[in-house]
Design a protein around this motif. Sequence first.
Motif, PDB file in Angstrom:
ATOM      1  N   ALA A 288      -1.846  11.354  -2.442  1.00 30.57           N
ATOM      2  CA  ALA A 288      -1.000  10.210  -2.841  1.00 30.57           C
ATOM      3  C   ALA A 288      -0.416   9.936  -1.176  1.00 30.57           C
ATOM      4  O   ALA A 288      -0.735  10.471  -0.433  1.00 30.57           O
ATOM      5  N   ALA A 289       0.546   8.803  -1.076  1.00 29.28           N
ATOM      6  CA  ALA A 289       1.012   8.278  -0.120  1.00 29.28           C
ATOM      7  C   ALA A 289       2.042   9.539   0.188  1.00 29.28           C
ATOM      8  O   ALA A 289       2.586  10.337  -0.608  1.00 29.28           O
ATOM      9  N   TYR A 290       2.055   9.965   1.577  1.00 29.90           N
ATOM     10  CA  TYR A 290       2.859  11.252   2.231  1.00 29.90           C
ATOM     11  C   TYR A 290       4.296  11.028   1.530  1.00 29.90           C
ATOM     12  O   TYR A 290       4.895  12.076   1.321  1.00 29.90           O
ATOM     13  N   PHE A 291       4.782   9.614   1.818  1.00 35.43           N
ATOM     14  CA  PHE A 291       6.371   9.509   1.376  1.00 35.43           C
ATOM     15  C   PHE A 291       6.249   8.596  -0.030  1.00 35.43           C
ATOM     16  O   PHE A 291       5.952   7.424  -0.092  1.00 35.43           O
ATOM     17  N   PRO A 292       6.108   9.272  -1.216  1.00 32.90           N
ATOM     18  CA  PRO A 292       5.945   8.563  -2.405  1.00 32.90           C
ATOM     19  C   PRO A 292       7.224   7.512  -2.771  1.00 32.90           C
ATOM     20  O   PRO A 292       7.111   6.531  -3.271  1.00 32.90           O
ATOM     21  N   ASN A 293       8.318   7.741  -2.000  1.00 32.94           N
ATOM     22  CA  ASN A 293       9.293   6.819  -2.097  1.00 32.94           C
ATOM     23  C   ASN A 293       9.323   5.636  -0.982  1.00 32.94           C
ATOM     24  O   ASN A 293      10.288   4.747  -0.680  1.00 32.94           O
ATOM     25  N   GLY A 294       8.319   5.598  -0.175  1.00 31.26           N
ATOM     26  CA  GLY A 294       8.325   4.555   0.994  1.00 31.26           C
ATOM     27  C   GLY A 294       8.735   5.470   2.017  1.00 31.26           C
ATOM     28  O   GLY A 294       9.414   6.467   2.123  1.00 31.26           O
ATOM     29  N   VAL A 295       8.420   4.685   3.334  1.00 28.44           N
ATOM     30  CA  VAL A 295       8.597   5.415   4.616  1.00 28.44           C
ATOM     31  C   VAL A 295      10.119   5.391   4.787  1.00 28.44           C
ATOM     32  O   VAL A 295      10.677   4.160   4.714  1.00 28.44           O
ATOM     33  N   GLN A 296      10.968   6.452   5.064  1.00 24.50           N
ATOM     34  CA  GLN A 296      12.234   6.387   5.497  1.00 24.50           C
ATOM     35  C   GLN A 296      12.487   7.030   7.025  1.00 24.50           C
ATOM     36  O   GLN A 296      11.568   8.118   7.183  1.00 24.50           O
TER      37      GLN A 296
END
Length: 358
Positions: A167-175
């Motif tokens: 999945a996306a490496y940052f599941p909660n969005g890029v921070q």
Amino acid sequence: MFEVHQNPQPRTEAERAAILADPGFGLHFSDHMALATWTADLGWHDREVGAYRPFQLDPASAVLHYAQEIFEGLKAYRHANDSIWLFRPDKNAERFARSAARLALPVLPTEDFLSSIETLVTTDQAWVPGGGESNLYIRPFMFANEVFLGVRPARTVTYCCIASPAAAYFPNGVQPVNIWLSMNYVRAAGPGGMGAAKTGGNYAASLVAQQEAYEHGCEQVLFLDGAERKWVEELGGMNVYLVAGDELITPALEGTILEGVTRDSVLTLGAERGLVIQERRIAIDEVLDGIESGAITEIFACGTAAVINPIGSIKTAEKTYTINGGQSGPHTDGLRSTLLDIQYGRAEDTHGWMHKVC
């Protein structure tokens, strides 16, 4: 060519669908893997794509004692029309060859490297997720597999390539991440060492510093050079960039820094954004002073797994230096969007970076 032997017991459609619905990163693996063997008398042979399965290693297998191994990381992307593509796999092949030479391992020919990946991805194409920033993470690796105890290059070597839906490496969005500046540990000894090779020992060397970073509330660690503890090198698993005015600055490759594929791509895309590219030595004092004065407005890290990620602060034992109010910046966000659009087929690939598999 890699001959395909179908896994007689693949995951069911329902099992695969459940995994693809929430794959995480590096947790699940597709039904097949590529294998090849090298021996001093026969060279490379026994190329196949067969069932994903455990290795059986002798306790005296050389890799367990002398760490003679290398690896790579790249991704397969499903485009909107269901075609599947790789991003600059030729660059990974070149780096794999350089790493092999540095670790006294046999060089796998580029055609074999690419064939193993293409055959594996084609065989397991149902494992390539679609939507968002999901992808199939591909891990080629090579290790000494001769049964002996003695300090010399192994005469039997195993090459393998496995694949993992991600999945996306940052599941909660890029921070923006907080970075710990390591003064006690270094990643690479200096020119002539193994810093430019993608070998597990470099990552093992970074773990104690990474643990120190966690203890100080940071997600990643920044390493300095081994000789003077003065010059910025890279993070534990990513290259680093600074934005100062119209300049995009990254540490020069001097034999101690991994020559990242994403790093190289960012150099090209940054120039196209009108930024002045600088590859040079960067003193840590220049970085910290530049953050404080406002001369440095953005810092980001880049690598295959995370693509591009903003850095919100650099923390030392004495002080925390916050970049851009702890927020991502326009060049960081713009470069990330541009790169992802190329990889996922949403923008024209004017550089010929994408490689169609099926």
